[in-house]
Design a protein around this motif. Structure first.
Motif, PDB file in Angstrom:
ATOM      1  N   ILE A  44     -46.704 -62.333  79.206  1.00 23.28           N
ATOM      2  CA  ILE A  44     -46.545 -60.972  78.737  1.00 23.28           C
ATOM      3  C   ILE A  44     -44.991 -60.589  78.525  1.00 23.28           C
ATOM      4  CG2 ILE A  44     -46.945 -58.495  79.310  1.00 23.28           C
ATOM      5  CD1 ILE A  44     -49.046 -59.440  81.040  1.00 23.28           C
ATOM      6  N   ALA A  45     -44.610 -60.000  77.687  1.00 22.60           N
ATOM      7  CA  ALA A  45     -43.257 -59.649  77.336  1.00 22.60           C
ATOM      8  C   ALA A  45     -43.073 -57.911  77.376  1.00 22.60           C
ATOM      9  CB  ALA A  45     -42.723 -60.276  75.882  1.00 22.60           C
ATOM     10  N   ALA A  46     -42.535 -57.741  78.487  1.00 21.06           N
ATOM     11  CA  ALA A  46     -42.522 -56.062  78.599  1.00 21.06           C
ATOM     12  C   ALA A  46     -41.309 -55.816  79.721  1.00 21.06           C
ATOM     13  CB  ALA A  46     -43.804 -55.642  79.247  1.00 21.06           C
ATOM     14  N   PRO A  47     -40.824 -54.772  79.264  1.00 13.28           N
ATOM     15  CA  PRO A  47     -40.939 -53.755  78.517  1.00 13.28           C
ATOM     16  C   PRO A  47     -40.335 -54.305  76.839  1.00 13.28           C
ATOM     17  CG  PRO A  47     -39.898 -52.574  80.081  1.00 13.28           C
ATOM     18  CD  PRO A  47     -39.849 -54.095  80.553  1.00 13.28           C
ATOM     19  N   HIS A  48     -40.967 -53.865  75.736  1.00 10.77           N
ATOM     20  CA  HIS A  48     -40.473 -54.219  74.492  1.00 10.77           C
ATOM     21  C   HIS A  48     -40.240 -52.876  73.947  1.00 10.77           C
ATOM     22  CE1 HIS A  48     -39.692 -56.092  71.068  1.00 10.77           C
ATOM     23  NE2 HIS A  48     -40.913 -55.907  70.535  1.00 10.77           N
ATOM     24  N   THR A  49     -38.784 -52.406  73.858  1.00  8.43           N
ATOM     25  CA  THR A  49     -38.644 -51.243  73.279  1.00  8.43           C
ATOM     26  C   THR A  49     -37.239 -51.230  72.321  1.00  8.43           C
ATOM     27  OG1 THR A  49     -36.763 -50.851  75.070  1.00  8.43           O
ATOM     28  CG2 THR A  49     -39.155 -50.070  75.518  1.00  8.43           C
ATOM     29  N   SER A  50     -36.738 -52.669  72.244  1.00  3.37           N
ATOM     30  CA  SER A  50     -35.507 -52.756  71.359  1.00  3.37           C
ATOM     31  C   SER A  50     -35.379 -54.157  70.671  1.00  3.37           C
ATOM     32  CB  SER A  50     -34.172 -52.713  72.341  1.00  3.37           C
ATOM     33  OG  SER A  50     -33.117 -53.078  71.485  1.00  3.37           O
ATOM     34  N   ASN A  51     -34.787 -53.976  69.428  1.00  4.96           N
ATOM     35  CA  ASN A  51     -34.512 -55.412  68.829  1.00  4.96           C
ATOM     36  C   ASN A  51     -33.702 -56.240  69.376  1.00  4.96           C
ATOM     37  OD1 ASN A  51     -35.711 -54.494  66.212  1.00  4.96           O
ATOM     38  ND2 ASN A  51     -34.063 -53.627  65.456  1.00  4.96           N
ATOM     39  N   LEU A 118     -47.064 -68.645  74.893  1.00  7.70           N
ATOM     40  CA  LEU A 118     -47.101 -67.752  73.777  1.00  7.70           C
ATOM     41  C   LEU A 118     -46.824 -66.344  74.373  1.00  7.70           C
ATOM     42  CD1 LEU A 118     -47.849 -67.428  70.791  1.00  7.70           C
ATOM     43  CD2 LEU A 118     -50.286 -66.446  71.750  1.00  7.70           C
ATOM     44  N   VAL A 119     -45.570 -65.965  73.690  1.00  2.00           N
ATOM     45  CA  VAL A 119     -45.003 -64.549  74.348  1.00  2.00           C
ATOM     46  C   VAL A 119     -45.681 -63.314  73.485  1.00  2.00           C
ATOM     47  CG1 VAL A 119     -43.041 -62.978  74.508  1.00  2.00           C
ATOM     48  CG2 VAL A 119     -42.805 -65.566  74.876  1.00  2.00           C
ATOM     49  N   VAL A 120     -46.443 -62.426  74.119  1.00  4.59           N
ATOM     50  CA  VAL A 120     -47.253 -61.480  73.407  1.00  4.59           C
ATOM     51  C   VAL A 120     -46.675 -60.044  74.178  1.00  4.59           C
ATOM     52  CG1 VAL A 120     -49.204 -60.421  72.597  1.00  4.59           C
ATOM     53  CG2 VAL A 120     -49.002 -62.892  73.082  1.00  4.59           C
ATOM     54  N   PRO A 121     -45.898 -59.174  73.456  1.00  4.15           N
ATOM     55  CA  PRO A 121     -45.763 -57.766  73.954  1.00  4.15           C
ATOM     56  C   PRO A 121     -46.994 -56.987  73.924  1.00  4.15           C
ATOM     57  CG  PRO A 121     -44.860 -57.783  71.822  1.00  4.15           C
ATOM     58  CD  PRO A 121     -45.467 -59.298  72.130  1.00  4.15           C
ATOM     59  N   PRO A 122     -47.434 -56.439  75.294  1.00  2.00           N
ATOM     60  CA  PRO A 122     -48.567 -55.592  75.392  1.00  2.00           C
ATOM     61  C   PRO A 122     -48.416 -54.510  74.688  1.00  2.00           C
ATOM     62  CG  PRO A 122     -47.465 -55.445  77.546  1.00  2.00           C
ATOM     63  CD  PRO A 122     -46.904 -56.702  76.661  1.00  2.00           C
ATOM     64  N   GLU A 123     -47.580 -54.054  74.290  1.00  2.68           N
ATOM     65  CA  GLU A 123     -47.365 -52.681  73.468  1.00  2.68           C
ATOM     66  C   GLU A 123     -47.537 -52.900  72.165  1.00  2.68           C
ATOM     67  OE1 GLU A 123     -43.336 -52.442  76.204  1.00  2.68           O
ATOM     68  OE2 GLU A 123     -44.814 -53.732  75.387  1.00  2.68           O
ATOM     69  N   GLY A 124     -47.280 -54.085  71.514  1.00  2.00           N
ATOM     70  CA  GLY A 124     -47.518 -54.541  70.268  1.00  2.00           C
ATOM     71  C   GLY A 124     -46.508 -54.043  69.573  1.00  2.00           C
ATOM     72  N   THR A 125     -45.528 -53.210  69.702  1.00  2.00           N
ATOM     73  CA  THR A 125     -44.384 -52.795  68.888  1.00  2.00           C
ATOM     74  C   THR A 125     -43.414 -52.246  69.837  1.00  2.00           C
ATOM     75  OG1 THR A 125     -43.690 -51.094  67.288  1.00  2.00           O
ATOM     76  CG2 THR A 125     -45.688 -50.244  68.979  1.00  2.00           C
ATOM     77  N   ARG A 126     -42.059 -52.313  69.242  1.00  2.00           N
ATOM     78  CA  ARG A 126     -41.001 -51.803  70.167  1.00  2.00           C
ATOM     79  C   ARG A 126     -40.978 -50.179  70.139  1.00  2.00           C
ATOM     80  NH1 ARG A 126     -39.114 -53.899  65.623  1.00  2.00           N
ATOM     81  NH2 ARG A 126     -37.486 -52.667  64.252  1.00  2.00           N
ATOM     82  N   SER A 127     -41.679 -49.617  69.118  1.00  2.00           N
ATOM     83  CA  SER A 127     -41.850 -48.054  69.207  1.00  2.00           C
ATOM     84  C   SER A 127     -42.668 -47.560  70.394  1.00  2.00           C
ATOM     85  CB  SER A 127     -42.445 -47.565  67.892  1.00  2.00           C
ATOM     86  OG  SER A 127     -41.595 -48.260  66.807  1.00  2.00           O
ATOM     87  N   LYS A 128     -42.334 -46.259  70.666  1.00  2.00           N
ATOM     88  CA  LYS A 128     -43.060 -45.659  71.753  1.00  2.00           C
ATOM     89  C   LYS A 128     -44.751 -45.610  71.297  1.00  2.00           C
ATOM     90  CE  LYS A 128     -43.759 -41.727  74.920  1.00  2.00           C
ATOM     91  NZ  LYS A 128     -43.593 -42.548  75.991  1.00  2.00           N
ATOM     92  N   THR A 129     -45.482 -46.185  72.412  1.00  2.00           N
ATOM     93  CA  THR A 129     -46.876 -46.326  72.335  1.00  2.00           C
ATOM     94  C   THR A 129     -47.615 -45.703  73.632  1.00  2.00           C
ATOM     95  OG1 THR A 129     -48.784 -47.596  71.842  1.00  2.00           O
ATOM     96  CG2 THR A 129     -47.023 -48.745  73.118  1.00  2.00           C
ATOM     97  N   ARG A 130     -48.539 -45.111  73.280  1.00  2.00           N
ATOM     98  CA  ARG A 130     -49.249 -44.528  74.511  1.00  2.00           C
ATOM     99  C   ARG A 130     -50.307 -45.654  75.342  1.00  2.00           C
ATOM    100  NH1 ARG A 130     -50.231 -39.781  77.134  1.00  2.00           N
ATOM    101  NH2 ARG A 130     -52.165 -39.253  77.882  1.00  2.00           N
TER     102      ARG A 130
END
Length: 197
Positions: A44-51, A118-130
């Motif tokens: 898991i790769a978190a937090p994912h919030t930036s390039n 395999l690195v997977v961000p749980p948010e699926g995007t670096r944008s804010k997600t609920r």
């Protein structure tokens, strides 16, 4: 899986030394290591919030001697950068075909004849997600591999590998435990990360 920067011997050695030096000079501290018994896993790769998460993740992977692959939206794999992105461990993802993505990712993990994370961000995007996406969870369940909780905390300049988590199949209970672990960590754009949902 395709050859990457992590499986190119001389380049790997040079970039590992450079990554360790840069992270040390920048004040980052690394924690943890990948247990040999879990060389094939979902990270898991978190937090994912930036390039900035990608270059830092690559440097941390070099420093911790990982062999990572990561998923990125297919647009960044277009000419002229596609070859470079794949060499950096990237796998192009069509976000409209998420069900096939889980099966294909699990198959790649099962078929690997050596270490593969395999690195997977749980948010699926670096944008804010609920809400967190559960793709990483189902990839691990389908491939029958553990989840390793990797983190990057920008305010404390702290990154590393947390505990190994074996999915029970009860996704709601397991996700609650995983999110509890990530609650203290803050991304570069911390207002975009919420481990409560």
């Amino acid at each position: 899986m395709h050859r990457t920067i992590f499986t190119t011997p001389v380049v790997n050695t040079l970039l590992r030394a450079a990554s360790i030096a840069f992270l040390k000079l920048a004040g980052w501290k690394l924690e943890g290591s990948l247990p040999a018994a879990h060389a094939r896993c979902v990270l898991i790769a978190a937090p994912h919030t930036s390039n900035w998460d990608l270059p830092y993740t690559l440097m941390v992977a070099f420093a911790l001697r990982l062999n990572i692959y990561w998923m990125g939206k297919q647009q960044i794999f277009r000419f002229p950068f596609g070859g470079l992105m794949r060499w950096l461990g990237g796998i192009a993802v069509n976000r409209e075909q998420s069900s096939n993505l889980v099966a294909a990712s699990a198959q790649a993990l099962r078929a690997a004849d050596g270490p593969l994370q395999l690195v997977v961000p749980p948010e699926g995007t670096r944008s804010k997600t609920r809400y967190w996406k559960t793709g990483f969870y189902w990839i691990a369940v389908t491939a029958e591999v553990p989840i390793v909780m990797a983190y990057m905390d920008y305010p404390r300049k702290l990154s590393g590998l947390g505990p190994v988590f074996t999915p029970s199949g009860d996704v709601e209970a397991d996700m609650a435990k995983i999110k509890q672990f990530y609650a203290p960590f803050k991304g570069k754009n911390e207002q975009q990360f919420d481990a409560k949902h």
